[in-house]
Structures are given as C-alpha cells and as structure tokens.
Design an enzyme around this catalytic site. Structure first.
Site, PDB file in Angstrom:
ATOM      1  N   ARG A 165      34.338  51.169  40.658  1.00  0.00           N
ATOM      2  CA  ARG A 165      35.590  50.391  40.764  1.00  0.00           C
ATOM      3  C   ARG A 165      35.310  48.887  40.915  1.00  0.00           C
ATOM      4  NH1 ARG A 165      36.220  54.662  39.427  1.00  0.00           N
ATOM      5  NH2 ARG A 165      37.659  56.269  40.179  1.00  0.00           N
ATOM      6  N   SER A 239      44.935  55.238  44.529  1.00  0.00           N
ATOM      7  CA  SER A 239      44.066  55.170  45.716  1.00  0.00           C
ATOM      8  C   SER A 239      44.060  53.756  46.265  1.00  0.00           C
ATOM      9  CB  SER A 239      42.621  55.536  45.348  1.00  0.00           C
ATOM     10  OG  SER A 239      42.593  56.809  44.775  1.00  0.00           O
ATOM     11  N   GLU A 316      40.615  49.273  47.277  1.00  0.00           N
ATOM     12  CA  GLU A 316      40.461  49.291  45.817  1.00  0.00           C
ATOM     13  C   GLU A 316      41.522  48.379  45.188  1.00  0.00           C
ATOM     14  OE1 GLU A 316      39.972  53.210  44.020  1.00  0.00           O
ATOM     15  OE2 GLU A 316      41.240  52.565  42.347  1.00  0.00           O
TER      16      GLU A 316
HETATM   17  C1  LIG Z   1      49.583  56.676  40.385  1.00  0.00           C
HETATM   18  C2  LIG Z   1      48.338  55.865  40.107  1.00  0.00           C
HETATM   19  C3  LIG Z   1      47.145  56.485  39.793  1.00  0.00           C
HETATM   20  C4  LIG Z   1      45.998  55.742  39.527  1.00  0.00           C
HETATM   21  N1  LIG Z   1      44.842  56.397  39.205  1.00  0.00           N
HETATM   22  C5  LIG Z   1      43.712  55.709  38.933  1.00  0.00           C
HETATM   23  C6  LIG Z   1      42.504  56.390  38.580  1.00  0.00           C
HETATM   24  O1  LIG Z   1      42.464  57.605  38.470  1.00  0.00           O
HETATM   25  N2  LIG Z   1      41.403  55.644  38.332  1.00  0.00           N
HETATM   26  C7  LIG Z   1      41.417  54.279  38.417  1.00  0.00           C
HETATM   27  O2  LIG Z   1      40.370  53.673  38.165  1.00  0.00           O
HETATM   28  N3  LIG Z   1      42.540  53.607  38.728  1.00  0.00           N
HETATM   29  C8  LIG Z   1      43.680  54.278  38.989  1.00  0.00           C
HETATM   30  N4  LIG Z   1      44.834  53.615  39.344  1.00  0.00           N
HETATM   31  C9  LIG Z   1      44.806  52.148  39.465  1.00  0.00           C
HETATM   32  C10 LIG Z   1      45.281  51.394  38.200  1.00  0.00           C
HETATM   33  O3  LIG Z   1      46.038  52.233  37.376  1.00  0.00           O
HETATM   34  C11 LIG Z   1      44.119  50.848  37.380  1.00  0.00           C
HETATM   35  O4  LIG Z   1      43.325  50.012  38.185  1.00  0.00           O
HETATM   36  C12 LIG Z   1      44.592  50.043  36.171  1.00  0.00           C
HETATM   37  O5  LIG Z   1      43.495  49.695  35.365  1.00  0.00           O
HETATM   38  C13 LIG Z   1      45.371  48.786  36.546  1.00  0.00           C
HETATM   39  O6  LIG Z   1      45.928  48.263  35.362  1.00  0.00           O
HETATM   40  P1  LIG Z   1      47.133  47.242  35.377  1.00  0.00           P
HETATM   41  O7  LIG Z   1      47.333  46.751  33.993  1.00  0.00           O
HETATM   42  O8  LIG Z   1      48.312  47.847  36.034  1.00  0.00           O
HETATM   43  O9  LIG Z   1      46.509  46.090  36.280  1.00  0.00           O
HETATM   44  P2  LIG Z   1      47.281  45.069  37.261  1.00  0.00           P
HETATM   45  O10 LIG Z   1      47.684  45.773  38.501  1.00  0.00           O
HETATM   46  O11 LIG Z   1      48.319  44.334  36.505  1.00  0.00           O
HETATM   47  O12 LIG Z   1      46.091  44.074  37.604  1.00  0.00           O
HETATM   48  C14 LIG Z   1      44.979  44.513  38.381  1.00  0.00           C
HETATM   49  C15 LIG Z   1      44.020  43.331  38.535  1.00  0.00           C
HETATM   50  O13 LIG Z   1      43.497  42.981  37.259  1.00  0.00           O
HETATM   51  C16 LIG Z   1      43.856  41.647  36.895  1.00  0.00           C
HETATM   52  N5  LIG Z   1      44.171  41.701  35.457  1.00  0.00           N
HETATM   53  C17 LIG Z   1      45.063  42.525  34.837  1.00  0.00           C
HETATM   54  N6  LIG Z   1      45.022  42.354  33.513  1.00  0.00           N
HETATM   55  C18 LIG Z   1      44.102  41.374  33.276  1.00  0.00           C
HETATM   56  C19 LIG Z   1      43.613  40.739  32.094  1.00  0.00           C
HETATM   57  N7  LIG Z   1      44.057  41.046  30.870  1.00  0.00           N
HETATM   58  N8  LIG Z   1      42.682  39.766  32.239  1.00  0.00           N
HETATM   59  C20 LIG Z   1      42.216  39.417  33.450  1.00  0.00           C
HETATM   60  N9  LIG Z   1      42.637  40.001  34.598  1.00  0.00           N
HETATM   61  C21 LIG Z   1      43.569  40.962  34.512  1.00  0.00           C
HETATM   62  C22 LIG Z   1      45.026  41.277  37.792  1.00  0.00           C
HETATM   63  O14 LIG Z   1      45.082  39.877  38.017  1.00  0.00           O
HETATM   64  C23 LIG Z   1      44.706  42.066  39.046  1.00  0.00           C
HETATM   65  O15 LIG Z   1      43.778  41.374  39.845  1.00  0.00           O
HETATM   66  C24 LIG Z   1      46.032  54.328  39.596  1.00  0.00           C
HETATM   67  C25 LIG Z   1      47.235  53.683  39.904  1.00  0.00           C
HETATM   68  C26 LIG Z   1      48.390  54.439  40.154  1.00  0.00           C
HETATM   69  C27 LIG Z   1      49.675  53.735  40.435  1.00  0.00           C
END
Ligand SMILES: Cc1cc2nc3c(=O)[nH]c(=O)nc-3n(C[C@H](O)[C@H](O)[C@H](O)COP(=O)(O)OP(=O)(O)OC[C@H]3O[C@@H](n4cnc5c(N)ncnc54)[C@H](O)[C@@H]3O)c2cc1C
Length: 320
Positions: A165, A239, A316
């Site tokens: 992570r 998580s 995380e």
């Molecule tokens: C129900 C649920 C289940 C989940 N299960 C998992 C799992 O099984 N495994 C896992 O690894 N994660 C899991 N996650 C966490 C999450 O889905 C992942 O971390 C996902 O990759 C986040 O993507 P996002 O686009 O929503 O990021 P955001 O929440 O929008 O951003 C996360 C971080 O990345 C940065 N960021 C986003 N996009 C960019 C970009 N293009 N360039 C630079 N920085 C950027 C943001 O500034 C922030 O710091 C889960 C979340 C939920 C709600």
C-alpha cells in the site's frame, strides 16, 4: 473548464464528508490541466490536490487550495507480443470498469482486483491490492505531470518504489505529480490466484468447473459485495489502517480492543462516526460525521491497540 469556488466535497469522497474546497475544477486533457495550473487562481494557491474517485481520502477540514478532479479518459491496446498485451489506461477511468474491459477482452492479470473503488490514476499511489495480487505485478509504466515545473515524466516499476500500500507518490513525491495514465502488461495465458481468502471456496460454491479470469472476477465480486460496506449506503474508505507486518491482522487487533475493557471497537459508534460491525478495519460515517470525528476515533483505536499489543497501526487512508 470552470473553476468553482467554495464547493462542498461531499459528492466527491466516499466517506461522504461535507468539507469545502476553496477552488475546484475538473480536467479532461493534459492541456486543460496545464491551463489550470498556470492560471491566476492556481498561482495564488500553493496547495493543490489531485482527486480521483475520493475512495481513499479523509477530509478533516476544509481544503484551502485548488482541488483538481482528474477526468482523463481512454483505454487503448498499445502493444502486443506472443505472451502479453500492453494496455494504456487514462487516469480518470474508473478502476472497476477498466478491469471489466480487461476481462471482456481476455487480458489477464487484474481479475483479482475487481470491484476496488476509485480510478486508474490512484491505483499506483498505494499499489492497490486484493486477494493475493497487487498492481505492481502487472504494472509496466506511468506518465505523470509535474505540478510545479510542467514536465511530463515516465516512471518505470522501479521508479515507483512500490511496497505494501505504498509508492513514491505517497512519500517523496507526495502532492508533486498528477498521474496522467498507466500502462499495464497483461497476460495472454492467465496465471490464476485462488489461494487467498475465500476465493477457492467461492469458486466451489459457484460450481465453477473450469477456471477462467471471468470466474475469478465474479468470485471476487461476490465476496466483496457480501463482506464490504457499500459507500453508497454507508460512508467509508475501505480499510482505514494497513495490516501490520505481524501474523495478526489489523482487523483482529482492533476487535480485541475497545473504548473500555468490556467493549470492542467492532460495531462501536460515537455520534455518526463508527467502526463497521462486520469489518473492524473499516471506519464508517453513518450520516453526518465530520472528518475530524472519524480521525479522532482512528486515533483512539490506534492508542488502544498500541497499549494492549504494542503494535503501532499505520493509516492506509490519505488524511487531508
Ligand atoms: C469499499 C472500499 C473497498 C476498498 N478496497 C480496497 C482494496 O481491496 N485494496 C486497495 O488497495 N484499496 C481499496 N480501497 C481503497 C481505494 O479504493 C483505493 O486506494 C483506490 O485506488 C483509490 O482511488 P481513488 O481514485 O478513489 O483515489 P482518491 O481517494 O481520489 O485519491 C487517493 C490519493 O491519491 C491521490 N491521487 C488520486 N488520483 C491521482 C492522480 N491521478 N495523480 C496523482 N495523485 C492522485 C489523491 O490526491 C489522494 O492522495 C477500498 C475503498 C473502499 C471505499
């Protein structure tokens, strides 16, 4: 491409936290991003936040700078050899839709990562992983825009310094790059990962006779749907803590502790902030919790786990 002012971020984060952004804009091309970054409002604001699906972020206060929502789209096959397909996906593509695209075209390697919320661009940020697979295993390269000196830089797998992570974008290069696109090297002949969690059990229950990436994806979807709270129903970011590098899982440690000796954190609620009743690792917003209330609860949980087990939990979720 309009810059809005003082807008609520509630629809843009899966915790459903009602924090405000001083400035907010979306971009759907690199030129638009460049214009936004060179514009007056951007120049007077030092802090910028690139936002994807908002599924791994907790806003603990209003954001005083410029939020840039990544809406870059497009998935293309850029190279093919005897064993692999190289697929380039724009950062604003929804992750699960990208996985479904791969499954449909028989590009193997991301099936265990089905139904993870968020966008492609955030996947390398924390080297997303689930059910025995992490994206670093299928990662080829990414292109990212340097927010301060307007250059596009290509990162290889080694450049990204992926860990559990973790990546260089969460540490040394935090808030310095906007990831534009990611290229994945996917296999023509799949290697099936079924030994993690309940995947094998679910495949049996589904009565799958012949393994396929389609079957594994469906098994993962079934397990995730039955186990994890849907952010559309109850605000959460998956998580909240990482699993510590010991044999016990963070969820188990949290279950064993509580606000006092007779209570467990699992299912605990303080106002609208709480710890999910089925998954102690998932902190939730039952309605109108403030980001700082969820954060405060996470601090109490961390302290109690440390007191009882001497294990320091690491978050995380990205705290803003
Ligand atoms: C129900 C649920 C289940 C989940 N299960 C998992 C799992 O099984 N495994 C896992 O690894 N994660 C899991 N996650 C966490 C999450 O889905 C992942 O971390 C996902 O990759 C986040 O993507 P996002 O686009 O929503 O990021 P955001 O929440 O929008 O951003 C996360 C971080 O990345 C940065 N960021 C986003 N996009 C960019 C970009 N293009 N360039 C630079 N920085 C950027 C943001 O500034 C922030 O710091 C889960 C979340 C939920 C709600």
């Amino acid at each position: 491409m309009q810059i809005k002012e003082n807008i609520s971020l509630k629809p843009y984060n899966t915790f459903g936290i009602d924090a405000k952004a001083k400035y907010f804009s979306a971009f759907s091309s690199t030129d638009e991003l460049e214009d936004l970054l060179s514009g007056k409002k951007s120049k007077t604001q030092n802090t910028k936040l690139i936002l994807g699906g908002g599924s791994n972020i907790l806003f603990t206060k209003d954001f005083k700078g410029l939020v840039l929502k990544n809406e870059l789209k497009g998935i293309e096959l850029i190279k093919e050899d005897e064993n692999h397909y190289d697929i380039k996906a724009a950062a604003g593509e929804n992750w699960h839709e990208f996985v479904m695209h791969c499954i449909k075209h028989n590009y193997a390697g991301v099936e265990n990562l089905s139904l993870i919320p968020g966008n492609v661009g955030a996947a390398p940020m924390q080297n997303i992983g689930a059910y025995g697979v992490e994206i670093k295993e299928v990662f080829e390269q990414l292109e990212a825009y340097h927010i301060h000196d307007n250059r596009i830089i290509t990162f290889s797998v080694n450049d990204c310094a992926f860990g559990y992570r973790e990546s260089i974008f969460k540490r040394k290069y935090k808030n310095q790059f906007a990831i534009l696109n990611v290229t994945f090297r996917l296999r023509k002949r799949p290697i099936f990962h079924t030994s993690y969690g309940q995947v094998k059990h679910e495949l049996e229950r589904m009565d799958v006779k012949e393994l396929s990436i389609q079957a594994i994806s469906q098994a993962v979807i079934n397990i995730r749907t039955s186990k994890l709270p849907d952010p559309k129903v109850i605000g959460n970011a998956g998580s909240f803590f990482k699993n510590p590098e010991i044999s016990s899982h963070a969820g188990w440690l949290i279950e064993q502790c509580g606000p006092n000796d007779s209570l467990s954190w699992k299912g605990y609620r303080e106002g609208d902030a709480g710890c999910h009743a089925k998954q102690a690792l998932v902190l939730v917003n039952y309605g109108n919790a403030k980001g700082e209330e969820i954060y405060a609860l996470s601090e109490k949980i961390k302290d109690s786990v440390y007191k009882k087990f001497g294990v320091l939990l690491e978050r995380e979720v990205n705290i803003v």
